[in-house]
Design an enzyme around this catalytic site. Structure first.
Site, PDB file in Angstrom:
ATOM      1  N   ASP A 120       0.860  -1.178   0.000  1.00  0.00           N
ATOM      2  CA  ASP A 120       0.000   0.000   0.000  1.00  0.00           C
ATOM      3  C   ASP A 120       0.899   1.232   0.000  1.00  0.00           C
ATOM      4  OD1 ASP A 120      -2.408   1.739   0.505  1.00  0.00           O
ATOM      5  OD2 ASP A 120      -3.296  -0.232   0.898  1.00  0.00           O
ATOM      6  N   HIS A 160      -3.035   3.232  -4.602  1.00  0.00           N
ATOM      7  CA  HIS A 160      -2.417   2.774  -3.351  1.00  0.00           C
ATOM      8  C   HIS A 160      -0.990   2.282  -3.596  1.00  0.00           C
ATOM      9  CE1 HIS A 160      -5.683   3.248  -0.494  1.00  0.00           C
ATOM     10  NE2 HIS A 160      -6.529   2.669  -1.336  1.00  0.00           N
ATOM     11  N   GLU A 165      -9.948   2.608  -4.891  1.00  0.00           N
ATOM     12  CA  GLU A 165      -9.602   3.979  -4.497  1.00  0.00           C
ATOM     13  C   GLU A 165      -8.442   4.553  -5.313  1.00  0.00           C
ATOM     14  OE1 GLU A 165     -11.097   3.990   0.136  1.00  0.00           O
ATOM     15  OE2 GLU A 165      -9.016   3.459  -0.249  1.00  0.00           O
TER      16      GLU A 165
END
Length: 545
Positions: free
Chosen positions: A181, A252, A319
């Site tokens: 991440d 990410h 995201e």
């Protein structure tokens, strides 16, 4: 029901003065073909707690025998199903396969009582008694999972192995390993050494929610070597748990870009100035949509496939902020060149590429439900996290789905609305809320519902800085999720939560014996609180997605 969790499908105890079996020093183990994992686990784990050596049974054994057999479909048992019978002769565990025998062995440990969950006998030489009983059991879902985020806060290998034991104790069989991440890269990739040399460490960490003014200025990091991963995978396999790795693309990815700045959108961002991110939230940086980026990550996934035999490989896909692509002339030219229409199409292009790439190597791509945006890749499986909607859309399109909606089973969300909850995040999700979670939406047809292959709890570790904090968020709620995943429960409103709660009284004693720092029903212990550390609680009932 001996307070078994998860509850078995069929449970028939016998009562009376002659319906007790005593296990002692003369108790032996008879291992049928293919039952080695259950036999080893019984000797090393249950044997250590009880003091029973469980030697291999002789032809005419002087004492009771624990008999392990795989009977398969001929015995009326399917995959992961088992039949456990306690009688005057001993214990018979029959399984539809090796996993079924192993889950039967887990039930046997529960029948022996909470002291069988310790690492050494409390009373050496004690005789262990079991009531005569017949249990027939099988899981509802093939995928019964828990996702652990080790990117935000690294968990050393021994902690991961401990979680695998806890999953096995709850008959959960998938460990979703969130390895990369923005805040850290946790798996060694030998052809790209800077991923761990640079990408696995950050200089400090936000303490609390990202709006907090507090910082932990201790550098944080760590990663797993190839041998660490092989050990974790082998340990899981002995417990019939599949380890599903997650490597995030195309969002990410700041830790990877910090290690290799050319992976980012260099025409609009000074990627050479980026470090591993030290705070939380949705990151503004995404991977550059270039052939070089694809080749880089193909190299990453080649090593990942060597380490993880799982059929499923998770690529994230969630995201992904697309503002850099909107501002990037190179990205806009790429959109035109590929004919994908817009930035959502560009993300879909990333996912479709690796769907084909993994499929050609006999693997299946899994991604969060944002992979629906721009068109779903042909072979993709969807982890539906923003609610049920993504899972419903995927199932109706003929794709397999893992239901893990944040409103129901994000266990980093707080369990109570009281003022002492440590760093409270999200909606209140009580033990009863999780127990009443239904993974299959009623609007799906039977054929569509068959695409819901499983259920999973997720725990994100932005505000979970160590093992005890992870324990606090997971337990006891993961026990409720385990029953939802395993047992054929009635509709949500018809479930016997009072009965489950009564069984939890015994289960708390098992968790105590295992050293789990769970949230007590009465509220957090003083040392479990985090006074003054800002969280982000959401009030009211969660809105369905």
């Amino acid at each position: 029901m001996h307070h078994l969790i998860p509850a078995p499908r069929h449970h028939r105890p016998e009562s009376g003065p002659e319906t007790r079996l005593t296990l002692g020093p003369d108790t032996a183990l008879r291992t049928g073909a293919g039952t080695g994992t259950a036999a080893r686990w019984l000797r090393t784990t249950v044997g250590a707690a009880t003091g029973l050596a469980l030697p291999e049974a002789a032809a005419e054994n002087p004492g009771p025998v624990v008999d392990l057999r795989i009977t398969g479909e001929a015995g009326g048992l399917g995959a992961e199903a088992y039949r456990l019978t306690v009688s005057a002769e001993g214990v018979l565990i029959e399984g539809g396969d090796a996993a079924g025998v192993f889950w039967g062995a887990q039930t046997l440990r529960q029948l022996l009582g909470p002291d069988a969950f310790r690492r050494a006998p409390l009373n050496p030489g004690r005789a262990w008694q079991l009531g005569h009983v017949r249990i027939e059991d099988a899981p509802r879902f093939a995928w019964r999972g828990m996702m652990l985020d080790v990117a935000r806060h690294f968990m050393p290998k021994d902690g991961v192995l401990r979680h695998l034991d806890l999953l096995a104790a709850h008959k959960l069989n998938v460990f979703h390993f969130h390895l990369t991440d923005d805040q850290g890269w946790r798996v060694d990739i030998r052809r790209h050494p800077e991923l761990v040399r640079t990408g696995s460490w950050r200089p400090r960490s936000k303490w609390g929610h990202r709006a907090s003014e507090l910082w932990n200025d201790t550098p944080h990091g760590g990663y797993y070597t190839h041998d660490d991963i092989r050990e974790i995978v082998a340990y899981a396999a002995e417990r019939h748990i599949t380890v599903v790795p997650e490597i995030e693309i195309p969002g990410h990815s700041q830790a990877a870009i910090a290690a290799y700045p050319e992976l980012g959108n260099t025409d609009v961002t000074d990627t050479a100035s980026l470090g591993v991110w030290d705070t939380w939230g949705i990151n503004p940086h995404a991977l550059a949509p270039t052939e070089d980026t694809l080749r880089f990550y193909e190299g990453v996934f080649e090593e990942v496939l060597e380490l993880f035999p799982s059929r499923f490989i998770h690529v994230g896909g969630d995201e992904c902020e697309k503002d850099e692509w909107r501002r990037s002339p190179a990205a806009q030219a790429r959109i035109a060149e590929l004919g994908v229409g817009d930035e959502d199409g560009l993300q879909s292009w990333f996912i479709r590429h690796f769907d084909r790439w993994l499929g050609a190597r006999g693997r299946r791509l899994v991604g969060w439900d944002e992979i629906l945006e721009g068109g779903l890749a042909e072979g993709a499986t969807v982890s539906s996290w923003r609610g049920y909607a993504g899972g419903i859309a995927a199932a109706r399109a003929g794709h397999d789905v893992i239901m893990c909606p944040e409103q129901q089973v994000y266990l980093n969300y707080r369990e109570d609305g009281g003022p002492d909850e440590p760093v409270p995040i999200g909606y209140v999700r009580t033990l009863e809320d999780v127990y009443r979670f239904e993974p299959v939406p009623p609007e799906l047809t039977g054929a569509e519902a068959a695409h819901v292959i499983g259920v999973q709890a997720n725990v994100w570790t932005e505000v979970l800085e160590n093992q005890d904090r992870v324990d606090y968020q997971l337990y006891p709620r993961l026990a409720a999720l385990a029953e939802v995943a395993w047992s054929p429960l009635p509709a949500s409103e018809e479930r016997d939560f009072a009965g489950f709660d009564a069984r939890m009284e015994t289960h708390f004693r098992r968790l105590d014996a295992l050293g789990v720092a769970y949230r007590p029903p009465s509220g957090p212990h003083p040392w479990q609180r985090r006074p003054g550390v800002l969280g982000r609680p959401f009030e009211g009932a969660p809105q369905p997605g």
